[in-house]
Scaffold this motif. Structure first.
Motif, PDB file in Angstrom:
ATOM      1  N   ALA A   7      42.595  39.158  41.792  1.00 39.80           N
ATOM      2  CA  ALA A   7      42.825  39.978  41.004  1.00 39.80           C
ATOM      3  C   ALA A   7      41.782  41.116  40.763  1.00 39.80           C
ATOM      4  O   ALA A   7      41.992  42.405  40.533  1.00 39.80           O
ATOM      5  N   GLY A   8      40.542  40.707  41.271  1.00 32.79           N
ATOM      6  CA  GLY A   8      39.516  41.718  41.276  1.00 32.79           C
ATOM      7  C   GLY A   8      38.971  42.273  42.417  1.00 32.79           C
ATOM      8  O   GLY A   8      39.483  41.699  43.542  1.00 32.79           O
ATOM      9  N   ARG A 333      43.254  36.507  34.174  1.00 28.22           N
ATOM     10  CA  ARG A 333      42.980  37.319  35.647  1.00 28.22           C
ATOM     11  C   ARG A 333      42.140  38.282  35.290  1.00 28.22           C
ATOM     12  O   ARG A 333      41.799  38.895  34.499  1.00 28.22           O
ATOM     13  N   THR A 335      40.348  41.508  35.516  1.00 26.45           N
ATOM     14  CA  THR A 335      41.496  42.886  35.627  1.00 26.45           C
ATOM     15  C   THR A 335      40.484  43.985  36.003  1.00 26.45           C
ATOM     16  O   THR A 335      40.786  44.813  36.653  1.00 26.45           O
ATOM     17  N   ALA A 336      39.260  43.858  35.493  1.00 21.85           N
ATOM     18  CA  ALA A 336      38.250  44.994  36.057  1.00 21.85           C
ATOM     19  C   ALA A 336      37.008  44.529  35.761  1.00 21.85           C
ATOM     20  O   ALA A 336      36.552  43.506  34.865  1.00 21.85           O
ATOM     21  N   LEU A 391      45.534  46.420  36.248  1.00 18.69           N
ATOM     22  CA  LEU A 391      44.513  46.433  37.104  1.00 18.69           C
ATOM     23  C   LEU A 391      43.557  47.564  36.371  1.00 18.69           C
ATOM     24  O   LEU A 391      43.803  48.727  35.993  1.00 18.69           O
ATOM     25  N   ASP A 393      39.572  49.906  36.480  1.00 26.09           N
ATOM     26  CA  ASP A 393      38.626  50.350  37.528  1.00 26.09           C
ATOM     27  C   ASP A 393      37.172  50.606  36.830  1.00 26.09           C
ATOM     28  O   ASP A 393      37.280  50.434  35.678  1.00 26.09           O
ATOM     29  N   THR A 430      51.532  44.949  40.694  1.00 24.42           N
ATOM     30  CA  THR A 430      50.057  44.870  40.866  1.00 24.42           C
ATOM     31  C   THR A 430      49.577  46.196  41.717  1.00 24.42           C
ATOM     32  O   THR A 430      49.621  45.872  42.862  1.00 24.42           O
TER      33      THR A 430
END
Length: 545
Positions: A7-8, A333, A335-336, A391, A393, A430
């Protein structure tokens, strides 16, 4: 996973230059086309095989005499969208211009091991633009020590999947691979319950196998020439050349204060630091009873931690206590990942009943200091559910599926920034970040791109797959020029610049033993200027921009 962590964001490496995909506006068509001979679909029981090298005597593949269908489906076939549908790029011509009729190339004799691939559901024959059928065959078996790259692919016909650089079928006698990962754009490593197998990404030929890495998770780069894998009871560092175990760290030896530690799915990797969760069970003694009371019973309690681990120095960086999961170890997960912190979301399946009730149907995101592991905040964003795709950033935004739309939030405040509407009743999957663009997909089988800062729609296209099922899983090529959408029906490649559909691919020849047709979804891994398409035991390497 993204691999990246799944996920990253992951570290991408360069790859030797190869021919890029091109979508010419028109190609000269011969006056006649010679049909290709039939081939027998390959069976995984036959083992791996490789596409034959192109021969100058064979010439380029024929372009069909029939015209190309429009680049977009007819307006009547589209769903009635509630949002504006952006204008499609210039359509390909309905009829290819006539040209000189070259002599048809000599058709090679079909091999006993054949591959039948189709590029549109229900397509029959060789059709470009909307679908294609490609027949390949070879009886040759290359030596495992031959590391010469395959011959350069022949020119790509619009709408038709490029010719695979190589193909590989995992032996039917071995358990199905549990995971597949790319090591430094050089190896494709498959890990099953009985062994790990490494394929050379240039040729598709097996470089080594290792029974020591059986049941391991993922594959990560861990210093010069070393592949890192996390097994059920230990960390392993294997030589990329021959699969020999260079280092081995058992959890019981390095984490002695966490006896019997159970490691969950790896959370993610950035640089040399791996994040993962682990748990163990401790006994809590019952309090001493008061006079006249019966003594209570000791209880077993799970304690869980989030670890940061340096895979190059082979040492723990930090750990922090986190709530235990349903079966002890929670799964997060990634995520960022930002300069100062990391943001994680717990997998809904690992929430305890009490945590799920306390969350009131909303996802809880956790933020930790990247250097020390200190918890910074726990936060919910709007009505984002525990199962919603999300997700983050580096700019401090979080993108998550909400209802049938996609919303952006400020992670510092939890305030919404913008909302992208989707078809009623659909759900976004995603997204994938690419610079200032956010690539999206939803259950209406649409793929698109929006400006990450504003949510303005840049383009949106359909995969032309029948509605139903989950949103396609997106993979961006390492070069950034191709976006691939994989679902249970096919893989569709789009040009990231304007959303042109480049090609579609279906593996309709792969079968499991005893004639059971494969029904697993397609998956895609990016490696340099190659993407590896996987469907259960079958793997195909395609050139991409």
């Amino acid at each position: 996973a993204p691999p990246a962590g799944t996920a990253g964001a992951g570290v991408r490496q360069s790859d030797p230059a190869t021919a890029q995909l091109a979508l010419p506006r028109a190609l000269p068509a011969p006056a006649s086309a010679t049909p290709e001979p039939p081939h027998t679909p390959a069976s995984p029981a036959q083992g791996p095989w490789h596409a034959p090298a192109a021969s100058p005597a064979q010439g380029a593949p024929h372009a069909p005499a029939s015209g190309l269908p429009p680049a977009q489906a007819p307006a009547a076939a589209r769903q009635p969208y509630a949002y504006p549908y952006p204008a499609a790029p210039a359509a390909l011509p309905q009829q290819l211009p006539a040209g000189p009729s070259p002599a048809p190339p000599a058709a090679p004799a079909p091999g006993r091991r054949g591959l039948l691939t189709a590029v549109a559901a229900g397509a029959a024959g060789l059709v470009v633009g909307g679908g294609a059928v490609l027949a390949l065959g070879s009886d040759d078996q290359a030596a495992a020590t031959d590391d010469k790259p395959s011959a350069a692919p022949r020119p790509t016909v619009p709408g038709r999947a490029p010719e695979p650089r190589w193909t590989y079928t995992h032996p039917a006698t071995a358990p199905v691979p549990l995971t597949a990962g790319v090591w430094r754009d050089e190896l494709l490593v498959l890990t099953g319950t009985d062994r790990a197998t490494a394929l050379d990404l240039r040729t598709g030929r097996a470089r080594w196998t290792s029974k020591d890495a059986a049941g391991a998770q993922k594959v990560l780069a861990a210093g010069d020439g070393l592949c890192f894998l996390a097994g059920p009871a230990e960390f392993l560092w294997l030589s990329s050349k021959d699969g020999r175990v260079e280092h081995r760290v058992r959890y019981a030896d390095q984490f002695i204060d966490v006896p019997g530690m159970k490691v969950g799915p790896l959370t993610g990797l950035t640089g040399n630091v791996l994040w993962f969760t682990g748990s163990h069970t401790v006994t809590v003694k019952a309090p001493k009873p008061k006079k006249g009371e019966k003594p209570g019973k000791d209880t077993q309690v799970a304690k869980a931690y989030l670890f940061a681990y340096d895979v190059v120095r082979r040492e723990e960086v930090w750990r922090t206590a986190v709530p235990a999961g349903r079966d002890g170890t929670p799964a997060y997960r990634l995520t960022a990942v930002r300069d100062a912190d990391v943001v994680l979301a717990q997998d809904a399946a690992t929430l305890t009943a009490a945590d799920a009730k306390a969350a009131k149907g909303k996802a809880l995101f956790r933020c930790f200091d990247r250097a020390s592991g200190k918890p910074l905040w726990n936060r919910q964003f709007g009505s984002v559910s525990p199962t919603a795709a999300a997700l983050g950033d580096e700019e401090g935004r979080l993108y998550a599926a909400v209802g049938s739309g996609l919303q952006a939030f400020e992670t510092a405040t939890g305030k919404p920034v913008w909302t992208l509407a989707g078809p009623e009743g659909s759900v976004f999957g995603t997204p994938v970040l690419a610079g200032k663009l956010l690539h999206t997909a939803n259950r209406a089988q649409e793929v698109g791109a929006v400006e990450a800062a504003t949510g303005r729609l840049a383009w949106r296209r359909s995969t032309e797959v029948p509605l139903g099922g989950n949103a396609p899983a997106l993979t961006l090529s390492t070069g950034g020029g191709t976006l691939l959408a994989a679902d249970s029906t096919q893989v569709t490649a789009f040009a990231t610049a304007d959303g042109r559909r480049l090609w579609k691919f279906q593996d309709i020849g792969a079968q499991e033993p005893k004639g059971a047709t494969v029904s697993a979804p397609y998956r895609v891994l990016a490696a340099g200027k190659t993407v590896v398409v996987r469907r259960e035991r079958a793997f195909y390497a395609f050139p991409v921009a």
